[in-house]
Every structure is written in C-alpha cells, then in structure tokens.
Design a protein around this motif. Structure first.
Motif, short mmCIF file in Angstrom:
data_model
loop_
_atom_site.label_atom_id
_atom_site.label_comp_id
_atom_site.label_asym_id
_atom_site.label_seq_id
_atom_site.Cartn_x
_atom_site.Cartn_y
_atom_site.Cartn_z
N ARG A 19 24.53 -14.36 -79.35
CA ARG A 19 25.22 -13.29 -78.64
C ARG A 19 24.64 -11.95 -79.09
NH1 ARG A 19 31.58 -13.05 -77.49
NH2 ARG A 19 30.86 -14.66 -76.06
N TRP A 71 37.44 -19.43 -82.56
CA TRP A 71 38.84 -19.30 -82.15
C TRP A 71 39.70 -18.46 -83.10
CZ3 TRP A 71 38.92 -25.29 -82.24
CH2 TRP A 71 38.01 -25.78 -81.29
N ARG A 72 39.25 -18.27 -84.31
CA ARG A 72 40.05 -17.54 -85.28
C ARG A 72 39.18 -16.46 -85.91
NH1 ARG A 72 44.68 -20.22 -86.24
NH2 ARG A 72 45.09 -19.50 -88.36
N ASP A 73 39.69 -15.25 -85.97
CA ASP A 73 38.93 -14.16 -86.58
C ASP A 73 38.86 -14.33 -88.09
OD1 ASP A 73 38.05 -12.75 -84.39
OD2 ASP A 73 39.84 -11.50 -84.25
N PHE A 109 31.89 -29.24 -79.54
CA PHE A 109 31.45 -27.84 -79.52
C PHE A 109 30.04 -27.71 -80.09
CE2 PHE A 109 35.97 -28.21 -79.48
CZ PHE A 109 36.29 -27.44 -78.37
N GLY A 164 27.36 -23.53 -77.66
CA GLY A 164 28.23 -22.47 -77.16
C GLY A 164 28.50 -22.65 -75.68
N ALA A 165 29.61 -22.11 -75.21
CA ALA A 165 30.00 -22.28 -73.80
C ALA A 165 28.94 -21.69 -72.87
CB ALA A 165 31.37 -21.63 -73.55
N VAL A 200 44.02 -22.69 -80.81
CA VAL A 200 43.26 -23.80 -80.23
C VAL A 200 43.34 -24.98 -81.19
CG1 VAL A 200 41.01 -24.60 -79.46
CG2 VAL A 200 41.72 -22.24 -79.01
N VAL A 259 44.22 -14.91 -84.07
CA VAL A 259 43.73 -15.55 -82.84
C VAL A 259 42.69 -14.66 -82.16
CG1 VAL A 259 44.38 -16.33 -80.53
CG2 VAL A 259 45.84 -16.85 -82.50
N ARG A 260 41.51 -15.18 -81.94
CA ARG A 260 40.46 -14.45 -81.24
C ARG A 260 40.68 -14.64 -79.74
NH1 ARG A 260 35.42 -16.77 -83.16
NH2 ARG A 260 35.76 -15.52 -84.99
N GLU A 302 37.96 -14.61 -74.29
CA GLU A 302 36.79 -13.96 -73.68
C GLU A 302 35.74 -13.64 -74.75
OE1 GLU A 302 39.92 -11.40 -73.04
OE2 GLU A 302 40.40 -13.51 -72.73
N LYS A 303 36.21 -13.35 -75.96
CA LYS A 303 35.28 -12.98 -77.03
C LYS A 303 34.70 -14.19 -77.72
CE LYS A 303 37.30 -8.58 -78.49
NZ LYS A 303 38.18 -8.02 -79.52
N ASP A 304 35.17 -15.38 -77.38
CA ASP A 304 34.83 -16.53 -78.18
C ASP A 304 33.64 -17.29 -77.60
OD1 ASP A 304 36.60 -18.16 -80.48
OD2 ASP A 304 34.96 -19.22 -79.51
N MET A 305 32.64 -17.51 -78.42
CA MET A 305 31.44 -18.23 -77.98
C MET A 305 31.73 -19.69 -77.71
SD MET A 305 28.25 -16.65 -80.15
CE MET A 305 28.91 -15.88 -81.60
N PHE A 306 32.89 -20.18 -78.16
CA PHE A 306 33.24 -21.59 -78.02
C PHE A 306 34.56 -21.74 -77.26
CE2 PHE A 306 30.44 -20.89 -81.53
CZ PHE A 306 29.43 -21.79 -81.26
N ARG A 307 34.70 -20.88 -76.23
CA ARG A 307 35.96 -20.88 -75.47
C ARG A 307 36.13 -22.14 -74.64
NH1 ARG A 307 32.29 -17.67 -73.74
NH2 ARG A 307 31.52 -17.84 -71.61
N LEU A 308 35.02 -22.88 -74.41
CA LEU A 308 35.06 -24.16 -73.70
C LEU A 308 34.22 -25.16 -74.47
CD1 LEU A 308 34.51 -23.53 -69.88
CD2 LEU A 308 36.55 -24.48 -70.96
#
Lengths: 264, 264
Positions: free
Chosen positions: A78, A150-152, A238, A241-242, B96, B230-231, B234-240
């Motif tokens: 990214r 998913w978690r900061d 996973f 990356g998406a 998640v 919680v991130r 939209e910001k997450d590279m592994f959202r899917l």
C-alpha cells in the motif's frame, strides 16, 4: 491456588555488540540485580538484541534491498502518505509482517537490523547455555513486534522459542460442561511475549523480561519452536491482500471471457 | 526500578446468572481471598461472564441464525472437514473473528452466548461501580479469545475497556538513538488481555484476572474504549478473504471483457 505470574524487565543490560555472549550478558544482569533464576522462569528476549549479538546489522541505505532479500512472498502493498510503500510480506521465517521484520529503531545510526537467521535456534542456544550454567530449567522466548489485520496497533509475539510450550495443551480436555474443547488452542508463546512487552516497553532500554510462575509451560529443549505458530499460506484465508487477490481475479476473469469469446 | 507486574486469577467466582451484579461478585471474590484492590489494579474480565450477567444467552439450535444476526459483513468463509462452514465475519462491534463471537463452550447445555451488547459500556459500568464502592482507581478489560491470520492458535484480546489506556503513549517520543518512534503504537489493552489469559486458562473456571503493577496504564473512565482498536474496513488491506476478493475480481474482469467485446 491459581497461578501467580510475576513479570519484570531486567535492568542493566548494556548495549549489545556483534559477537556478544547473550546468555552471559543476561546472567550478569540478573546477578547484578541480586536475583537468581529459578526452575520454570521464562525469559522473553527482544529479537533486536539477538540480531545485534548475531551481527545482523546492515547499512541503512540498503534498507529496501534488505527487505527484498528477506522476503519470500509479497502479501500486500500500500502506498503511504509519505510517498513510500508499505510492504506486508512473508519473510524467510514464514512470518507475515511489515518490512520483513527489518528494523530501523533503536539501532546504531546509519544501520538497520535484520531478524535473527533462525530465532528458534537462537532461543535454543540461549536456553541451553543458561540451563547448563545455572542448573535451572528456564524457557526462552525471542519476541518481535507485529501489526495485525483488523486491529490497530501492534503486539509483541514469539518468533523464536525453546523449552516452552507454544500452545496450551487443551486437546482432549473438556470444558466445565463436559464438552470437548476442540477448537481452542491458546498460543501461550505469543501471550508470554505480550506480557513481557508490558514491562519492557519500547523506550526503557530493557530488552529482556523475566516471567516467573508459569513453570507449567516450561519443558524440554526439543519442544517445537515458534516456527510451529506459522500457518502455511495455502491454508490461510488471508494469504493475499484483498486488492492483490482482486487484481489477480480480475485478470483471470478478463482472460477467461476473452478465451470464451474466441471459442464462440 | 522497572515495572513489576503481578497477575493472578481470582478464585471463587461462582457461576454467573443473568442479572448478576458483576462488580459485587468480583469484590466478594477478592474479599474472600483476603485481598483488596489497590490503585492501578486492572481487572481482566472474560466476556463470557459479562454476557451471562447481561442475559445474552440464546438457544443452541438457533446458533446459525444468531451468528447471522450478529454479523455486519462476511469477510471469508471456508468449508470445514465436518461438513460445516467456518464464517469469518465482522460483527456488530466491528470485531473480525470466527462465528461473530458466538460461544458454545462453558455455557449451559442447550444454550450459547452472544457477546455483550456494548463491551465498552459494560467495562465502564463495572469500573465505575468498583471505583465508587472501594475508592480505588481500577481499570477494566473485557477479554475475548480470537484467532488471527497467518498464525495458528488464538490469543485473548480486549473487546471492552474502561479506565485503561488502549495504546501505549509513544507518540512524539524518541528511541534511544533520538529518532522518533512514529510507527509503533503498542496495543497494551490486547497485551493485558493476553497476560490475563495466561493465568486464567480456559478450564480453570477462573474468569477474572487481576493485573497489579501497571498503574501507569490506568486513567480516567472517559478514556477511549476497546472499540478504538477496531480498524475501519476501508483502511484494512485484509478486509476480505483472498478467495472472496479473487472471486469478485474474476466476475468484474469477466464482465469488463464482455463489455469491451460488445463495444468492438
């Protein structure tokens, strides 16, 4: 009586140079503190000092090349606001993380640090020497700081281990209502690394924590190491990356439609 | 002198029923143990007993419907060897994980448990009442067990928090070589949950751990809660999941090629 876990950071660890005898450095710090190790103690050692002792320092200007060299597989990338690119990669050790674990904080100016070549072997060497010198059965965790999906924020995890159970042994056990606890496999090695980080902090200059009271997790030096935590990428939902998976899918879908059209 | 962290599981917490006064239950267990809370103590409370006290139990035969109801977004699915489907989803709370946190272990036979409606509010209510009753500034973490990508096993994390800093405050601080530690934001709330799990175990029937000695992380009740971990997706590279993103990409690529062919 339940377990009581006492965790503290070892004061008095000096700056570690290449070739340093880490078990000696750790034992000296414990002695200087007027303490001594007891059976079942677990030492959580920041990977940074293991890397320093093993001479894993390279020039800072070679950072991008070093990341590339340590990378087995790019998982996601990214663009960052600062113009650079964040690379989430699987490194030589199978560990997925940013920048392949290449570390530019708390290093000598102008240098960066690679992860130890084989952190499980490093842990085994440290545990073996400390056990031999003291006659005390200690466990060793080599820890590193990792972000996560998913978690900061980040938490410390185990990238090397020796003489410590990696997972709590719940297989075949039953919950309090008598049902098998088949799914749960607590990664106590990662939890020990996390507990160590709470007392070590990032600024304190205390790269080793002692965990006392968890002797039930300490065992033989031939127990599986932290490499057993790494999930194979084929099994991982996973593994990419998406955006990366979407792009590959798009290209394949586009080609499939073209091929179907050509065949019509 | 560095921080010394002492962590132990509270013995003597009885089975928690719907409507139970958790702060009272916890204070009674501490009193029975002959102990008392001190400023800076952090209590790590397993979400399961919060759910039980809040009456979040539903019938086991409604499990799949319950997961669906708790799900905001499906992140990934995978067929299991037993014929079922593992659903990794983002739940109401943004978290998640597998099965939306719906829990079938250590519950009354024939029932399952949903996560607390608002674990940060639950934590605040517990912290507020214990602070008022004892005059002692404690922090509360509500913990749950989560799997993670790339690494086998699970660790306990914070899904609710009150009166505790979620992230260590390293912003603007410098590493020992004077460079800014801009990237590192240790999620101490998750690390506290992990430390608590080491002493609570999964079988012991000890759902509350006391963490003593980390008072530097305790603060006002209006500090951000665990929802701040919680991130946003939209910001997450592994959202899917990789397969899910690939499938969407494939369909889009296929349609794009068809549309391009039609326009030729």
């Amino acid at each position: 009586m339940t377990d009581r876990m006492l965790v503290w950071a070892l004061a008095g660890i000096p700056e570690v140079a290449a070739g340093a005898d880490l078990p000696r450095v750790i034992l000296d710090a414990i002695g200087t503190a007027g303490d001594q190790l007891v059976d079942g103690d677990i030492l959580v050692v920041t990977s940074k000092i293991v890397s320093k002792a093993e001479g894993r320092s390279v020039r800072a200007e070679d950072r991008e090349d070093a990341i590339t060299a340590e990378t087995v597989r790019v998982v996601a990338t990214r663009a960052r606001a600062d113009g650079g690119v964040t690379r989430i990669v699987q490194n030589r050790l199978g560990i997925v993380g940013a920048a392949a674990g290449v570390d530019a904080s708390n290093t000598e100016p102008g240098t960066i640090l690679l992860l130890p070549l084989d952190p499980d072997a490093s842990a085994r060497a440290i545990a073996s020497k400390i056990r031999a010198e003291t006659g005390v059965d200690v466990g060793i965790i080599v820890s590193d700081t990792l972000g996560r999906p998913w978690r900061d924020g980040q938490t410390d995890v185990a990238i090397g281990a020796a003489g410590v159970h990696i997972f709590d042994q719940l297989h075949g056990e039953l919950d309090s209502a008598g049902r098998p606890l088949i799914v749960t496999q607590p990664c106590v090695a990662d939890e020990l690394a996390a507990a160590g980080d709470l007392v070590k902090g990032k600024i304190s200059g205390c790269p080793v924590a002692v965990v006392r009271g968890m002797g039930r997790l300490v065992g033989d030096l031939d127990l599986p190491g932290a490499s057993s935590i790494v999930r194979s990428s084929e099994k991982d939902m996973f593994r990419l990356g998406a955006d990366e998976a979407h792009r590959i899918g798009f290209d394949e879908g586009f080609k499939a439609a073209r091929a179907a059209t050509a065949a019509e």
